[in-house]
Design a protein around this motif. Structure first.
Motif, PDB file in Angstrom:
ATOM      1  N   VAL A  91      -0.611  95.621 -17.787  1.00 37.62           N
ATOM      2  CA  VAL A  91      -1.497  94.518 -17.693  1.00 37.62           C
ATOM      3  C   VAL A  91      -0.779  93.182 -17.472  1.00 37.62           C
ATOM      4  O   VAL A  91      -1.079  92.156 -18.060  1.00 37.62           O
ATOM      5  N   LYS A  92       0.446  93.213 -16.945  1.00 32.29           N
ATOM      6  CA  LYS A  92       1.311  91.848 -16.368  1.00 32.29           C
ATOM      7  C   LYS A  92       0.330  90.974 -15.680  1.00 32.29           C
ATOM      8  O   LYS A  92      -0.401  91.409 -14.726  1.00 32.29           O
ATOM      9  N   PRO A  93       0.128  89.644 -16.029  1.00 32.09           N
ATOM     10  CA  PRO A  93       1.258  88.896 -16.475  1.00 32.09           C
ATOM     11  C   PRO A  93       0.742  88.621 -18.055  1.00 32.09           C
ATOM     12  O   PRO A  93       1.292  87.962 -18.846  1.00 32.09           O
ATOM     13  N   ARG A  94      -0.168  89.567 -18.723  1.00 30.87           N
ATOM     14  CA  ARG A  94      -0.375  89.540 -20.347  1.00 30.87           C
ATOM     15  C   ARG A  94       1.161  89.792 -20.958  1.00 30.87           C
ATOM     16  O   ARG A  94       1.834  90.440 -20.521  1.00 30.87           O
ATOM     17  N   ARG A  95       0.964  89.105 -22.172  1.00 35.88           N
ATOM     18  CA  ARG A  95       2.397  89.182 -22.923  1.00 35.88           C
ATOM     19  C   ARG A  95       2.708  90.511 -23.558  1.00 35.88           C
ATOM     20  O   ARG A  95       3.853  91.043 -23.936  1.00 35.88           O
ATOM     21  N   LYS A  96       1.546  91.152 -23.761  1.00 33.85           N
ATOM     22  CA  LYS A  96       1.731  92.392 -24.769  1.00 33.85           C
ATOM     23  C   LYS A  96       2.728  93.449 -24.075  1.00 33.85           C
ATOM     24  O   LYS A  96       3.747  93.968 -24.942  1.00 33.85           O
ATOM     25  N   GLY A  97       2.720  93.854 -22.698  1.00 28.91           N
ATOM     26  CA  GLY A  97       3.633  94.848 -22.130  1.00 28.91           C
ATOM     27  C   GLY A  97       5.119  94.402 -22.349  1.00 28.91           C
ATOM     28  O   GLY A  97       5.899  94.935 -22.758  1.00 28.91           O
ATOM     29  N   PHE A  98       5.179  93.033 -22.102  1.00 30.26           N
ATOM     30  CA  PHE A  98       6.504  92.365 -22.299  1.00 30.26           C
ATOM     31  C   PHE A  98       7.017  92.602 -23.816  1.00 30.26           C
ATOM     32  O   PHE A  98       8.232  92.841 -23.957  1.00 30.26           O
ATOM     33  N   LYS A  99       6.074  92.433 -24.647  1.00 29.14           N
ATOM     34  CA  LYS A  99       6.551  92.175 -26.021  1.00 29.14           C
ATOM     35  C   LYS A  99       6.872  93.525 -26.398  1.00 29.14           C
ATOM     36  O   LYS A  99       8.030  93.702 -27.135  1.00 29.14           O
ATOM     37  N   LYS A 100       6.239  94.695 -25.926  1.00 27.66           N
ATOM     38  CA  LYS A 100       6.555  95.891 -26.314  1.00 27.66           C
ATOM     39  C   LYS A 100       7.961  96.256 -25.796  1.00 27.66           C
ATOM     40  O   LYS A 100       8.699  96.943 -26.595  1.00 27.66           O
ATOM     41  N   GLN A 118       6.360  90.263  -7.422  1.00 27.80           N
ATOM     42  CA  GLN A 118       5.056  89.410  -7.483  1.00 27.80           C
ATOM     43  C   GLN A 118       5.032  88.383  -8.386  1.00 27.80           C
ATOM     44  O   GLN A 118       5.444  88.485  -9.478  1.00 27.80           O
ATOM     45  N   ILE A 119       4.603  87.304  -7.743  1.00 22.99           N
ATOM     46  CA  ILE A 119       4.673  86.042  -8.592  1.00 22.99           C
ATOM     47  C   ILE A 119       3.547  86.029  -9.707  1.00 22.99           C
ATOM     48  O   ILE A 119       3.828  85.727 -10.749  1.00 22.99           O
ATOM     49  N   PHE A 120       2.563  86.468  -9.517  1.00 21.48           N
ATOM     50  CA  PHE A 120       1.500  86.488 -10.305  1.00 21.48           C
ATOM     51  C   PHE A 120       1.137  87.550 -11.500  1.00 21.48           C
ATOM     52  O   PHE A 120       0.597  87.570 -12.500  1.00 21.48           O
ATOM     53  N   THR A 121       2.156  88.590 -11.310  1.00 23.55           N
ATOM     54  CA  THR A 121       2.481  89.565 -12.572  1.00 23.55           C
ATOM     55  C   THR A 121       3.702  89.282 -12.921  1.00 23.55           C
ATOM     56  O   THR A 121       3.879  88.929 -14.389  1.00 23.55           O
ATOM     57  N   ASP A 122       5.129  89.711 -12.301  1.00 23.66           N
ATOM     58  CA  ASP A 122       6.159  89.581 -12.844  1.00 23.66           C
ATOM     59  C   ASP A 122       6.588  88.385 -13.314  1.00 23.66           C
ATOM     60  O   ASP A 122       7.152  88.073 -14.269  1.00 23.66           O
ATOM     61  N   VAL A 123       6.726  87.312 -12.246  1.00 24.62           N
ATOM     62  CA  VAL A 123       7.314  85.936 -12.342  1.00 24.62           C
ATOM     63  C   VAL A 123       6.506  85.262 -13.422  1.00 24.62           C
ATOM     64  O   VAL A 123       6.833  84.629 -14.443  1.00 24.62           O
ATOM     65  N   TRP A 124       5.094  85.088 -13.372  1.00 20.26           N
ATOM     66  CA  TRP A 124       4.258  84.553 -14.249  1.00 20.26           C
ATOM     67  C   TRP A 124       4.327  84.951 -15.731  1.00 20.26           C
ATOM     68  O   TRP A 124       4.743  84.185 -16.671  1.00 20.26           O
ATOM     69  N   GLY A 125       4.279  86.363 -15.658  1.00 16.55           N
ATOM     70  CA  GLY A 125       4.330  87.010 -17.008  1.00 16.55           C
ATOM     71  C   GLY A 125       5.706  86.739 -17.504  1.00 16.55           C
ATOM     72  O   GLY A 125       5.736  86.415 -18.727  1.00 16.55           O
ATOM     73  N   GLY A 126       6.936  86.892 -16.926  1.00 16.54           N
ATOM     74  CA  GLY A 126       8.164  86.572 -17.554  1.00 16.54           C
ATOM     75  C   GLY A 126       8.383  85.212 -18.006  1.00 16.54           C
ATOM     76  O   GLY A 126       8.731  84.761 -19.034  1.00 16.54           O
ATOM     77  N   ASN A 127       7.837  84.396 -17.082  1.00 14.47           N
ATOM     78  CA  ASN A 127       8.021  82.816 -17.597  1.00 14.47           C
ATOM     79  C   ASN A 127       7.030  82.657 -18.890  1.00 14.47           C
ATOM     80  O   ASN A 127       7.446  81.734 -19.731  1.00 14.47           O
ATOM     81  N   ARG A 128       5.876  83.006 -18.993  1.00 11.44           N
ATOM     82  CA  ARG A 128       5.105  82.528 -20.176  1.00 11.44           C
ATOM     83  C   ARG A 128       5.741  83.255 -21.459  1.00 11.44           C
ATOM     84  O   ARG A 128       5.621  82.724 -22.424  1.00 11.44           O
ATOM     85  N   MET A 129       6.711  84.365 -21.188  1.00 14.59           N
ATOM     86  CA  MET A 129       7.550  84.799 -22.325  1.00 14.59           C
ATOM     87  C   MET A 129       8.900  83.910 -22.582  1.00 14.59           C
ATOM     88  O   MET A 129       9.535  84.327 -23.600  1.00 14.59           O
ATOM     89  N   GLY A 130       9.101  83.104 -21.940  1.00 19.76           N
ATOM     90  CA  GLY A 130      10.349  82.388 -21.811  1.00 19.76           C
ATOM     91  C   GLY A 130      11.449  83.016 -21.548  1.00 19.76           C
ATOM     92  O   GLY A 130      12.497  83.033 -21.990  1.00 19.76           O
ATOM     93  N   MET A 131      11.322  84.325 -20.495  1.00 20.09           N
ATOM     94  CA  MET A 131      12.399  85.072 -20.103  1.00 20.09           C
ATOM     95  C   MET A 131      12.910  84.514 -18.651  1.00 20.09           C
ATOM     96  O   MET A 131      12.419  83.597 -18.089  1.00 20.09           O
ATOM     97  N   TYR A 132      14.182  84.928 -18.459  1.00 19.62           N
ATOM     98  CA  TYR A 132      14.628  84.452 -17.184  1.00 19.62           C
ATOM     99  C   TYR A 132      14.229  85.286 -15.994  1.00 19.62           C
ATOM    100  O   TYR A 132      14.116  86.560 -15.935  1.00 19.62           O
ATOM    101  N   THR A 133      13.350  84.652 -15.080  1.00 19.98           N
ATOM    102  CA  THR A 133      12.760  85.539 -13.992  1.00 19.98           C
ATOM    103  C   THR A 133      13.465  85.343 -12.702  1.00 19.98           C
ATOM    104  O   THR A 133      13.972  84.536 -12.268  1.00 19.98           O
ATOM    105  N   ILE A 134      13.279  86.457 -12.015  1.00 16.35           N
ATOM    106  CA  ILE A 134      14.124  87.121 -10.678  1.00 16.35           C
ATOM    107  C   ILE A 134      13.055  87.466  -9.870  1.00 16.35           C
ATOM    108  O   ILE A 134      12.313  88.648  -9.967  1.00 16.35           O
TER     109      ILE A 134
END
Ligand SMILES: [Mg+2]
Length: 165
Positions: A91-100, A118-134
């Motif tokens: 369920v990207k861009p939700r944080r839960k999966g990234f946190k796991k 994908q910008i709306f799942t991968d990039v947005w999700g990663g940015n929300r987490m404060g990760m380096y996004t590619i």
């Protein structure tokens, strides 16, 4: 309002990412999207170059975790083939999966890169987490109808961010 969608880096594809360069940025983990990033959505087996890229990451001590919004069957198969962890239905861009995925790697958000097409799942999700996004270019032209709709919006956002070329 568009800055949340801006990737830190843009690359043609996963295999174009220089792992040693990522390591110099003190990145120790990669959260990698599956469909159209690791392999085309209609393929089940990663090509030799992709396997070598994953092997190189392992050899450098960079952990790779697959994170997909798709169903588990595909993620599990790739996890087995590449011998790396995978999480499906994220369920990207939700944080839960990234946190796991972070928990799985035992890393902090600042130590992890998110790679996806994908910008709306991968990039947005990663940015929300404060990760380096590619952001990488999608591997296949043919896509699910729902993805196609998002692509139209993506093109508009990319233009706003000056990323379209
Ligand atoms: Mg994708």
């Amino acid at each position: 309002m568009f800055e949340r969608f801006r990737p830190d880096e843009v690359a043609p594809g996963l295999k174009d990412l220089n792992l040693e360069k990522l390591q110099k940025k003190r990145l120790k983990g990669i959260i990698c999207d599956i469909d159209n990033t690791l392999l085309p959505w209609d393929h089940d087996v990663p090509d030799q170059e992709t396997r070598e890229w994953i092997e190189q990451a392992k050899n450098l001590g960079i952990q790779v975790v697959l994170l997909s919004n798709a169903l588990p069957r595909r993620a599990n198969s790739l996890s087995e083939q590449l011998d790396i962890p995978a999480r499906a239905q994220a369920v990207k861009p939700r944080r839960k999966g990234f946190k796991k995925a972070l928990e799985e790697m035992g890393l902090e958000p600042g130590e992890v890169a998110v790679v996806g097409d994908q910008i709306f799942t991968d990039v947005w999700g990663g940015n929300r987490m404060g990760m380096y996004t590619i952001l990488v270019s999608p591997l296949a032209e043919k896509e699910f109808f729902s993805t196609k709709i998002l692509r139209c919006l993506e093109i508009k956002v990319k233009k706003k961010l000056g990323l379209s070329g």
